[in-house]
Design a protein around this motif. Structure first.
Motif, mmCIF file in Angstrom:
data_model
loop_
_atom_site.group_PDB
_atom_site.id
_atom_site.type_symbol
_atom_site.label_atom_id
_atom_site.label_comp_id
_atom_site.label_asym_id
_atom_site.label_seq_id
_atom_site.Cartn_x
_atom_site.Cartn_y
_atom_site.Cartn_z
ATOM 1 N N ASP A 103 34.037 -22.167 24.032
ATOM 2 C CA ASP A 103 34.309 -21.350 22.786
ATOM 3 C C ASP A 103 35.595 -21.945 22.320
ATOM 4 O O ASP A 103 36.597 -21.904 23.083
ATOM 5 C CB ASP A 103 34.169 -19.965 22.893
ATOM 6 N N TYR A 104 35.476 -22.498 21.019
ATOM 7 C CA TYR A 104 36.970 -23.075 20.604
ATOM 8 C C TYR A 104 37.711 -22.176 19.548
ATOM 9 O O TYR A 104 37.086 -21.641 18.808
ATOM 10 C CB TYR A 104 36.561 -24.600 19.888
ATOM 11 N N LEU A 114 37.013 -20.808 27.545
ATOM 12 C CA LEU A 114 37.755 -20.659 26.246
ATOM 13 C C LEU A 114 38.765 -21.714 26.156
ATOM 14 O O LEU A 114 39.570 -22.226 27.177
ATOM 15 C CB LEU A 114 38.430 -19.414 26.327
ATOM 16 N N GLU A 174 29.308 -23.085 28.656
ATOM 17 C CA GLU A 174 29.418 -22.911 27.183
ATOM 18 C C GLU A 174 30.794 -22.937 26.674
ATOM 19 O O GLU A 174 31.795 -22.063 27.326
ATOM 20 C CB GLU A 174 28.664 -21.388 26.843
ATOM 21 N N ARG A 186 31.507 -20.007 31.353
ATOM 22 C CA ARG A 186 32.004 -19.566 29.895
ATOM 23 C C ARG A 186 33.459 -19.975 29.965
ATOM 24 O O ARG A 186 34.311 -19.793 30.710
ATOM 25 C CB ARG A 186 31.850 -18.101 29.584
ATOM 26 N N TYR A 238 35.836 -14.753 30.283
ATOM 27 C CA TYR A 238 35.704 -16.316 30.726
ATOM 28 C C TYR A 238 35.887 -16.816 32.124
ATOM 29 O O TYR A 238 36.888 -16.272 32.664
ATOM 30 C CB TYR A 238 36.515 -16.932 29.650
#
Length: 425
Positions: free
Chosen positions: A66-67, A37, A64, A35, A87
């Motif tokens: 995340d923005y 970020l 993955e 994960r 994260y």
């Protein structure tokens, strides 16, 4: 993030892959989802098309991302890294790496960055910014130093050679300043802020030998600071309209719209200046490192290994492998082919034949040369934003003329700095 199998001693890495992928894999295979970020960047979005490649490289892991926009990303990374640690990988930058590293929220990157991915290939200036307290904490995804960009047509018409020293710059800016024709000698930043007017002032301060602190004792109330401020204010006589209260957008916009003869700004400007889609002066632009003795304002954003979400060495190694792959030469080559100029960070890419064909033969050399003089101009401390923003207010007042005594302004800043350090202890 779930990891499987074993991690051999000293986290050895074995060569596996062929084709366009670096032939590197962790001895401990990774599975599950890494994960991340981050804030939106084309170079990260590009990675989404190659998830299968990373899965093969890592032994089955996915990722993955995340923005969040920059301010929200900074707030959430701080909150997550200091508490639950959701994260595995954080997008960090020069403004917060001192806080993250000194707080133990990220781990030294090169302990888990496979040597075959050649960290030394990153631009020297970006390596400096990624280093705090003698250790490397992130791999660059964007960044740079400063370049001097100039209008070749205007200098040639005036019979002026591109300046290589500050004294030559002062002469050239004055001679090229023709406001009655809509041409201004230079564009600076007057807008208050550690990342605005202070950012552009600092190369003068450091170039004249200025230092922020001696240990915890402020030492910036110095002749270097006075001389830097005097020089900055003098040059502002020739700065384009709107820049006294403007920042990056106003100064770069003035240059790309054809109003400015010479500009010293962060390297992503070059990509804008030479692109016909964003510049009215494309085809007329030359570039050199900043005039001596100015340093380049080093900055960088990149990927770091989170501490809390990676509880063991195997997890940290998997996060390190993702970061190494995401910032690899192969993926930089893909960014180059996608014309993502501001996402290029490796010397081997910026000096390649492909780069020269896309951007001309001189730009790669100019970037390599400016990397040598790029410096960490700001105070590398979690307290820097407070100090820098305070000086930004005082400097803006000096630029606007509502304050005239430079030494008095520095005295005020020194008192603020002493209180700031005392409160933090």
């Amino acid at each position: 993030m779930k990891t499987v199998k074993t991690l051999v001693s000293s986290i050895a890495y074995a060569c596996l892959l062929a084709s366009s992928v670096s032939s590197i894999a962790l001895a401990a295979e990774c599975s599950g989802t890494i994960r991340v970020l981050a804030q939106p960047r084309d170079g990260l979005t590009l990675l989404e098309d190659y998830k299968d490649e990373f899965a093969k490289l890592s032994g089955g892991a996915s990722f993955e991302i995340d923005y969040l926009n920059e301010n929200d990303r900074r707030a959430k990374t701080k909150a997550d890294a200091s508490t639950i640690g959701k994260y595995n990988v954080y997008y960090v930058d020069e403004a917060n790496i001192a806080l993250f590293a000194s707080s133990g929220w990220v781990v030294p990157l090169t302990d888990y960055y496979p040597s075959e991915y050649d960290y030394a290939d990153f631009d020297p200036g970006r390596q400096k910014v990624a280093t705090y307290d003698g250790k490397v904490w992130f791999a660059p995804i964007t960044g740079g130093g400063d370049l001097m960009v100039y209008r070749k047509d205007l200098l040639e018409a005036a019979g002026i050679k591109p300046p290589t020293t500050l004294d030559e710059l002062k002469v050239a800016v004055k001679a090229l300043h023709q406001p009655d024709k809509g041409i201004y000698g230079i564009a600076l930043r007057g807008q208050r802020g550690s990342g605005a007017n202070v950012w552009r002032w600092m190369p003068y301060f450091k170039g004249f030998g200025g230092e922020w602190f001696d240990g915890s004792t402020p030492k910036f109330n110095s002749e270097a600071a006075v001389k830097a401020t005097e020089t900055y204010l003098d040059l502002f006589q020739y700065s384009a309209p709107g820049t006294k209260t403007g920042g990056w957008d106003e100064s770069t916009g003035a240059f790309t719209s054809g109003q400015v003869a010479i500009l010293i700004e962060s390297t992503p400007l070059v990509g804008m200046a030479i692109d016909p889609k964003s510049s009215q002066v494309a085809g007329k632009v030359g570039y050199l490192p900043p005039p001596t003795p100015l340093t380049g304002g080093g900055y960088g954003h990149g990927l770091a290994i989170g501490t809390k979400a990676n509880a063991d060495d195997a997890s940290k190694a998997c996060a390190g492998l993702f970061i190494a792959w995401a910032t690899s030469k192969e993926n930089e080559q893909r960014r180059l082919e996608a014309n993502q100029f501001s996402e290029l960070n490796r010397t081997s890419i910026m000096t390649s034949e492909t780069f020269a064909k896309l951007y001309g033969p001189d730009l790669g050399q100019a970037l390599a040369d400016t990397g040598k003089v790029t410096a960490v101009n700001f105070w590398q401390s979690p307290l820097w934003p407070d100090l820098g923003d305070r000086w930004g207010i005082i400097l803006e007042e000096l630029i606007a003329g509502s304050r005239t005594d430079i030494k008095d302004g520095l005295n005020e800043l020194e008192g603020f700095a002493k209180d700031l350090v005392a409160r933090s202890q």
